[in-house]
Design a protein around this motif. Structure first.
Motif, PDB file in Angstrom:
ATOM      1  N   THR A  33       5.328  -4.428  18.562  1.00 42.07           N
ATOM      2  CA  THR A  33       4.822  -5.646  19.201  1.00 42.07           C
ATOM      3  C   THR A  33       3.304  -5.708  19.181  1.00 42.07           C
ATOM      4  OG1 THR A  33       4.905  -4.506  21.334  1.00 42.07           O
ATOM      5  CG2 THR A  33       6.834  -5.825  20.703  1.00 42.07           C
ATOM      6  N   ASP A  34       2.642  -4.522  19.064  1.00 38.96           N
ATOM      7  CA  ASP A  34       1.187  -4.531  19.100  1.00 38.96           C
ATOM      8  C   ASP A  34       0.558  -4.762  17.734  1.00 38.96           C
ATOM      9  OD1 ASP A  34       2.251  -2.142  18.256  1.00 38.96           O
ATOM     10  OD2 ASP A  34       0.529  -0.949  18.917  1.00 38.96           O
ATOM     11  N   LEU A  35       1.296  -4.502  16.654  1.00 38.41           N
ATOM     12  CA  LEU A  35       0.744  -4.642  15.310  1.00 38.41           C
ATOM     13  C   LEU A  35       1.731  -5.348  14.370  1.00 38.41           C
ATOM     14  CD1 LEU A  35      -0.909  -1.138  14.777  1.00 38.41           C
ATOM     15  CD2 LEU A  35      -2.100  -3.312  15.075  1.00 38.41           C
ATOM     16  N   PRO A  36       2.086  -6.592  14.671  1.00 39.25           N
ATOM     17  CA  PRO A  36       3.029  -7.306  13.780  1.00 39.25           C
ATOM     18  C   PRO A  36       2.303  -7.887  12.577  1.00 39.25           C
ATOM     19  CG  PRO A  36       2.459  -8.696  15.617  1.00 39.25           C
ATOM     20  CD  PRO A  36       1.682  -7.418  15.808  1.00 39.25           C
ATOM     21  N   LEU A  37       1.818  -7.012  11.685  1.00 40.25           N
ATOM     22  CA  LEU A  37       0.918  -7.446  10.625  1.00 40.25           C
ATOM     23  C   LEU A  37       1.544  -7.236   9.257  1.00 40.25           C
ATOM     24  CD1 LEU A  37      -2.313  -5.786  12.047  1.00 40.25           C
ATOM     25  CD2 LEU A  37      -1.560  -8.143  12.372  1.00 40.25           C
ATOM     26  N   VAL A  38       1.387  -8.228   8.393  1.00 39.71           N
ATOM     27  CA  VAL A  38       1.874  -8.143   7.021  1.00 39.71           C
ATOM     28  C   VAL A  38       0.801  -8.702   6.102  1.00 39.71           C
ATOM     29  CG1 VAL A  38       3.598  -8.954   5.376  1.00 39.71           C
ATOM     30  CG2 VAL A  38       4.306  -8.324   7.677  1.00 39.71           C
ATOM     31  N   GLU A  39       0.456  -7.949   5.050  1.00 40.35           N
ATOM     32  CA  GLU A  39      -0.546  -8.403   4.090  1.00 40.35           C
ATOM     33  C   GLU A  39      -0.068  -8.090   2.674  1.00 40.35           C
ATOM     34  OE1 GLU A  39      -4.778  -7.932   5.294  1.00 40.35           O
ATOM     35  OE2 GLU A  39      -3.980  -6.390   6.645  1.00 40.35           O
ATOM     36  N   GLU A  40      -0.181  -9.075   1.789  1.00 41.37           N
ATOM     37  CA  GLU A  40       0.200  -8.891   0.385  1.00 41.37           C
ATOM     38  C   GLU A  40      -1.048  -8.688  -0.466  1.00 41.37           C
ATOM     39  OE1 GLU A  40       2.920 -11.747  -1.275  1.00 41.37           O
ATOM     40  OE2 GLU A  40       3.798 -12.186   0.696  1.00 41.37           O
ATOM     41  N   ARG A  41      -0.938  -7.763  -1.412  1.00 38.64           N
ATOM     42  CA  ARG A  41      -2.050  -7.468  -2.306  1.00 38.64           C
ATOM     43  C   ARG A  41      -1.520  -7.092  -3.685  1.00 38.64           C
ATOM     44  NH1 ARG A  41      -4.112  -9.359   1.505  1.00 38.64           N
ATOM     45  NH2 ARG A  41      -5.994  -8.715   2.646  1.00 38.64           N
ATOM     46  N   MET A  42      -2.443  -7.099  -4.675  1.00 40.86           N
ATOM     47  CA  MET A  42      -2.142  -6.609  -6.017  1.00 40.86           C
ATOM     48  C   MET A  42      -2.697  -5.203  -6.175  1.00 40.86           C
ATOM     49  SD  MET A  42      -0.623  -9.189  -7.719  1.00 40.86           S
ATOM     50  CE  MET A  42      -1.014  -9.016  -9.455  1.00 40.86           C
ATOM     51  N   ILE A  43      -2.078  -4.436  -7.073  1.00 37.69           N
ATOM     52  CA  ILE A  43      -2.553  -3.083  -7.361  1.00 37.69           C
ATOM     53  C   ILE A  43      -3.660  -3.154  -8.407  1.00 37.69           C
ATOM     54  CG2 ILE A  43      -1.912  -0.816  -8.260  1.00 37.69           C
ATOM     55  CD1 ILE A  43       0.905  -1.304  -7.264  1.00 37.69           C
ATOM     56  N   ALA A  44      -4.817  -2.596  -8.073  1.00 38.79           N
ATOM     57  CA  ALA A  44      -5.941  -2.556  -9.009  1.00 38.79           C
ATOM     58  C   ALA A  44      -6.035  -1.219  -9.729  1.00 38.79           C
ATOM     59  CB  ALA A  44      -7.249  -2.838  -8.269  1.00 38.79           C
ATOM     60  N   ALA A  45      -5.590  -0.138  -9.079  1.00 41.22           N
ATOM     61  CA  ALA A  45      -5.650   1.188  -9.705  1.00 41.22           C
ATOM     62  C   ALA A  45      -4.703   2.119  -8.974  1.00 41.22           C
ATOM     63  CB  ALA A  45      -7.075   1.740  -9.676  1.00 41.22           C
ATOM     64  N   VAL A  46      -4.240   3.153  -9.699  1.00 44.01           N
ATOM     65  CA  VAL A  46      -3.381   4.194  -9.132  1.00 44.01           C
ATOM     66  C   VAL A  46      -3.961   5.541  -9.533  1.00 44.01           C
ATOM     67  CG1 VAL A  46      -1.045   5.142  -8.992  1.00 44.01           C
ATOM     68  CG2 VAL A  46      -1.370   2.677  -9.355  1.00 44.01           C
ATOM     69  N   SER A  47      -4.053   6.458  -8.584  1.00 40.69           N
ATOM     70  CA  SER A  47      -4.650   7.766  -8.855  1.00 40.69           C
ATOM     71  C   SER A  47      -3.733   8.615  -9.729  1.00 40.69           C
ATOM     72  CB  SER A  47      -4.926   8.500  -7.541  1.00 40.69           C
ATOM     73  OG  SER A  47      -3.704   8.804  -6.879  1.00 40.69           O
ATOM     74  N   GLY A  48      -4.309   9.688 -10.271  1.00 47.18           N
ATOM     75  CA  GLY A  48      -3.541  10.563 -11.144  1.00 47.18           C
ATOM     76  C   GLY A  48      -2.380  11.250 -10.461  1.00 47.18           C
ATOM     77  N   ASP A  49      -2.515  11.551  -9.163  1.00 49.11           N
ATOM     78  CA  ASP A  49      -1.406  12.189  -8.442  1.00 49.11           C
ATOM     79  C   ASP A  49      -0.392  11.180  -7.911  1.00 49.11           C
ATOM     80  OD1 ASP A  49      -2.739  11.001  -6.322  1.00 49.11           O
ATOM     81  OD2 ASP A  49      -3.146  12.870  -5.258  1.00 49.11           O
ATOM     82  N   ARG A  50      -0.618   9.882  -8.164  1.00 47.61           N
ATOM     83  CA  ARG A  50       0.287   8.772  -7.810  1.00 47.61           C
ATOM     84  C   ARG A  50       0.463   8.596  -6.299  1.00 47.61           C
ATOM     85  NH1 ARG A  50       0.167   6.175 -12.292  1.00 47.61           N
ATOM     86  NH2 ARG A  50       1.896   4.909 -11.527  1.00 47.61           N
ATOM     87  N   ARG A  51      -0.430   9.172  -5.505  1.00 42.19           N
ATOM     88  CA  ARG A  51      -0.327   9.067  -4.051  1.00 42.19           C
ATOM     89  C   ARG A  51      -1.400   8.176  -3.435  1.00 42.19           C
ATOM     90  NH1 ARG A  51       2.706  12.998  -1.192  1.00 42.19           N
ATOM     91  NH2 ARG A  51       3.869  14.394  -2.576  1.00 42.19           N
TER      92      ARG A  51
END
Length: 394
Positions: free
Chosen positions: A177-195
């Motif tokens: 109830t304190d953080l009902p937040l949703v945000e959509e974004r695109m992926i710009a980069a992914v690190s080598g360890d994929r995390r």
């Protein structure tokens, strides 16, 4: 209106099994298959039993009726149609469990000049022993934020390695109830360890991570990150947003509650994106729907995503042995998942996520029985009395 009326618009029928001179495997791009007249936009294409049609080019037809087999070639394809029906043992297939379809396949369901009895238009259906098999690669559908991300942040630290790619779309969601937040974004980069994933633009809000030093933070408030993109896509056409009438999928012995019934059908959806789906205020027209299919066959929905839904998410009624695992339903109108548990043979439901189901008050009396003025992540319905269960990000 049944198939014969629907086909009366005009159509193309492949040679039947009684034609010894016709090959068992036929290519859509082969003009000889169609006797020099390829199917047009308002034609119904009928694939009879004993024949296999390989779709190896983009197509646009009124309906595909499959009593034999339809396979999608290993290449990028777009298929636009008013309906796709596998019935009487027919099979529609893209890839297999062992060899998934690794190319882009988009099935766009549009308004057709006529409606099919019990299904309407914009449908993908398996009836009377039919099968729909869409096997994409298994994906990491969703994971948990490992560390808190603050307003202005563009780097997400994830709890596990992911197979996500640059250009794909994500949703970052915090619950409670304190953080009902949703945000959509695109992926710009992914690190080598994929995390670690870098976003295309900064986030506007704080999203708590698993290691958040917030006293008394509930598990449901920890941020989840879900992948909204897939290479296998089932979608309603662009006009669906205007009418709240998108594509719908039905797996059942028969359409429209036909008392004569039929054989149990099956469907396997792996790594599929369902968008602009469901038909608002129309009973039975859900993004994914198993209805009175018994327990004779198994079906699977694995690592799929349902978004831009105009009516619910995944609905399994009177059908046992359906495996729902690792799926995401994002902002449906009504419940995310509805599963009827009856007969002692429960549908398997594990690691599924529902993000922000939206309040809805259906006008149709039959649609008001599930209390979706208070939508739930999962609504388990017993044969005698419905009950609710599950976690929801609201």
């Amino acid at each position: 209106m049944g198939f014969h009326d629907f086909q009366g618009m005009g159509g193309a029928v492949l040679p039947g099994a009684d034609r010894a001179d016709a090959p068992a495997l036929m290519h859509w791009s082969d003009a000889s298959v169609w006797a020099g007249r390829p199917p047009r936009r308002n034609d119904v294409v009928h694939v009879p039993a004993g024949r296999t049609l390989l779709v190896d080019q983009d197509v646009d037809v009124a309906c595909l009726l499959v009593n034999g087999e339809v396979e999608f070639a290993a290449r990028d394809l777009r298929v636009c149609t008013g309906g796709l029906l596998a019935t009487a043992g027919g099979v529609v297939r893209a890839g297999t469990r062992e060899r998934p379809h690794l190319h882009r396949l988009t099935l766009t369901l549009r308004e057709a000049p006529a409606a099919f009895d019990g299904l309407g238009t914009k449908f993908v259906a398996a009836l009377d022993g039919g099968a729909i098999e869409l096997f994409g690669p298994r994906r990491v559908s969703w994971t948990v934020l490992a560390d808190t991300v603050f307003p202005g942040g563009v780097l997400l630290k994830l709890a596990e390695a992911v197979d996500w790619r640059v250009g794909e779309r994500l949703v970052v969601a915090s619950g409670g109830t304190d953080l009902p937040l949703v945000e959509e974004r695109m992926i710009a980069a992914v690190s080598g360890d994929r995390r670690r994933v870098t976003l295309d633009r900064p986030l506007a809000h704080r999203h708590l991570g698993r290691s958040a030093p917030v006293f008394g933070a509930l598990e449901g408030t920890i941020g989840k990150v879900a992948l909204l993109s897939r290479d296998l896509v089932v979608e309603g056409d662009a006009g669906s947003d205007r009418t709240n009438c998108g594509a719908h999928c039905l797996i059942a012995p028969a359409a429209g509650g036909d008392e004569l019934g039929g054989r149990a059908s099956q469907a396997h959806f792996v790594g599929v994106e369902f968008r602009r789906v469901g038909q608002f205020n129309q009973p039975g027209r859900y993004p994914l729907h198993w209805q009175d299919n018994g327990g004779a066959t198994s079906s699977t929905v694995l690592d799929c995503v349902v978004h831009q839904s105009y009516q619910r998410g995944v609905v399994v009624l009177g059908s046992q042995g359906v495996r729902l695992q690792g799926n995401v339903v994002y902002r449906p109108l009504g419940h995310g998942y509805i599963v009827e548990q009856a007969g002692g043979d429960a549908t398997l439901v594990t690691s599924n996520l529902a993000i922000r189901p939206r309040v809805v008050r259906f006008a149709d009396p039959a649609m008001r029985l599930m209390c979706e003025h208070r939508p739930r992540a999962i609504w388990f319905a017993q044969a005698t009395r419905p009950r609710t269960f599950g976690r929801v990000l609201r």
